[in-house]
Write a protein that holds these residues in place. Structure first.
Motif, PDB file in Angstrom:
ATOM      1  N   LEU A 139      -3.125  -6.399  -4.523  1.00  0.00           N
ATOM      2  CA  LEU A 139      -3.691  -6.089  -3.200  1.00  0.00           C
ATOM      3  C   LEU A 139      -4.698  -7.143  -2.768  1.00  0.00           C
ATOM      4  CD1 LEU A 139      -4.121  -2.221  -3.449  1.00  0.00           C
ATOM      5  CD2 LEU A 139      -2.685  -3.442  -1.805  1.00  0.00           C
TER       6      LEU A 139
ATOM      7  N   GLU B  78       1.787   5.290  -6.573  1.00  0.00           N
ATOM      8  CA  GLU B  78       0.525   4.957  -7.231  1.00  0.00           C
ATOM      9  C   GLU B  78       0.758   4.158  -8.509  1.00  0.00           C
ATOM     10  OE1 GLU B  78      -3.462   7.226  -8.952  1.00  0.00           O
ATOM     11  OE2 GLU B  78      -2.044   8.292  -7.663  1.00  0.00           O
TER      12      GLU B  78
ATOM     13  N   ARG C 173       0.821  -1.217   0.000  1.00  0.00           N
ATOM     14  CA  ARG C 173       0.000   0.000   0.000  1.00  0.00           C
ATOM     15  C   ARG C 173       0.858   1.272   0.000  1.00  0.00           C
ATOM     16  NH1 ARG C 173      -4.443  -2.027   4.500  1.00  0.00           N
ATOM     17  NH2 ARG C 173      -5.999  -2.831   3.012  1.00  0.00           N
TER      18      ARG C 173
ATOM     19  N   GLN D 149       0.907   0.507  -7.835  1.00  0.00           N
ATOM     20  CA  GLN D 149      -0.243  -0.122  -7.194  1.00  0.00           C
ATOM     21  C   GLN D 149      -0.948  -1.049  -8.194  1.00  0.00           C
ATOM     22  OE1 GLN D 149      -1.231   0.050  -4.071  1.00  0.00           O
ATOM     23  NE2 GLN D 149       0.044   1.695  -3.280  1.00  0.00           N
TER      24      GLN D 149
END
Length: 404
Positions: free
Chosen positions: A224, A216, A212, A219
């Motif tokens: 996740l 970005e 996390r 990500q």
């Protein structure tokens, strides 16, 4: 036979005690006796929970499997619930319905106790039955939600290796030790003295926090999601919960939901601590007090339409250790007073219930069992007859045959 000796029902015929050549299943209940027992279990029953006191014993597994086959062949049971994740069970179900791989391949990601030659034989029998009954097949489902698998760890590591290689070493320190729990449960590692030290759930949460924290651009929602499964797996393990009770409500709801949606009669395979129709107290953790079992919640929902069968044994060599004769205050010792290879008792019969009911302890051979602690390795119930409708006792057991 004196009045202090339990009266057996469905005892194996005397030829099973001969010293000549033995069939692989010799010493277990005869076909005729299993037919009798299956018929008694199936009357006005929706779910039959068949629990073992040990997951390492060939005889207890084979007897449970043979009883399951009778319920399928002659009484219309068409679903098998196993203690494993929905994803793993879906693979087992595909095999028994389609047979596109092998039983061994279907078991590759399964919980370790299922990875045996005996389970392969069980799956192959279900597959053969389904080929003969394509419009009325046996289905398999898991009582646990979808869980993390080893490939989830690989996917997370591969993602960071590509998108944030400078964090790979840190992530590896968290994930590599804890993926070992998919081979040997964390609480078993602790009992054996092989645990690396830090709780696996802590490592998993730190790995999630690391992902996390990535920029970005690095990500990925899929990564996740895999890490959340990894965290959930370790938080809900025996070590993560700090309890052997299991997620009884979740597991019972899975069985109830499947039975309600399909209308199928179900056989539930698990340990006796989970199939018990009454709350149980763990011998190694008595301070937790009575805990609801999956079977107790099924009894609450289905009443006498849920039937609980407990298969235990007196002594035997399970390869990793030899289990001695049980202590005098566990039910296994009293059942062992009958000098037969195997016998069973129906506690629903008034005369038998009067003789046997009351507070009781039943020996449980878990993954952390050690003969030196044999006296503490049990579960306790307030009423034996409320917990188990039928007791099956095997005199001597031998080990299952593990797959590579």
């Amino acid at each position: 036979m004196n009045n202090d000796t339990p009266t057996p029902h469905g005892s194996s015929p005397s030829p099973t005690r001969s010293s000549g050549p033995r069939h692989p299943d010799a010493g277990l209940l005869s076909d005729a006796t299993l037919d009798e027992l299956a018929e008694k279990l199936a009357v006005a029953t929706t779910i039959v929970g068949i629990g073992e006191s040990a997951r390492l014993s060939r005889e207890t597994f084979v007897l449970r499997d043979r009883l399951f086959r009778k319920l399928v062949q002659h009484h219309g049971f068409r679903a098998l619930a196993v203690q494993d994740s929905a994803g793993v069970a879906a693979g087992l179900d595909r095999y028994v319905r389609v047979g596109e791989t092998s039983a061994e391949s279907a078991l590759e990601g399964a919980w370790r106790p299922w990875r045996t030659a005996e389970m392969v034989a069980a799956l192959e029998w279900i597959r053969a039955f389904n080929q003969e009954h394509p419009n009325d097949p046996v289905r398999i489902f898991g009582v646990k939600p979808v869980q993390a698998q080893p490939e989830d760890y690989d996917a997370v590591l591969d993602h960071v290796r590509t998108s944030a290689p400078e964090r790979l070493t840190e992530l590896t320190r968290h994930l590599e030790p804890i993926r070992s729990a998919h081979r040997t449960d964390e609480h078993v590692q602790r009992a054996r003295g092989t645990h690396p030290g830090r709780p696996f759930a802590d490592h998993a949460r730190d790995a999630l926090a690391l992902i996390r924290s990535l920029p970005e651009a690095a990500q990925d929602n899929g990564v996740l999601a895999r890490l959340r499964l990894i965290v959930d797996f370790h938080e809900h393990s025996v070590a993560g919960r700090g309890s052997y009770a299991g997620d009884a409500t979740v597991w019972a709801d899975a069985i109830i939901d499947h039975q309600h949606r399909t209308g199928l009669r179900v056989v539930y395979w698990d340990g006796i601590a989970h199939t018990s129709a009454a709350a149980v107290t763990s011998g190694p953790a008595p301070h937790h007090g009575p805990q609801p079992s999956t079977g107790s919640l099924l009894r609450k929902r289905y009443g006498t339409q849920y039937v609980s069968v407990a298969i235990g044994f007196h002594h035997g060599d399970l390869s990793v250790f030899t289990v001695p004769e049980p202590a005098g205050d566990v039910i296994d010792a009293k059942l062992g007073a009958v000098d037969l290879p195997v016998h069973w008792l129906d506690l629903r019969r008034d005369a038998v219930r009067r003789q046997w009911d009351g507070p009781a302890k039943a020996r449980v051979i878990s993954g952390v069992y050690h003969p030196s602690r044999d006296a503490a390795e049990h579960l306790a119930v307030a009423s034996l007859a409320d917990a188990f409708d039928v007791l099956i006792h095997i005199r001597r057991v031998t080990p299952v045959r593990w797959l590579p």
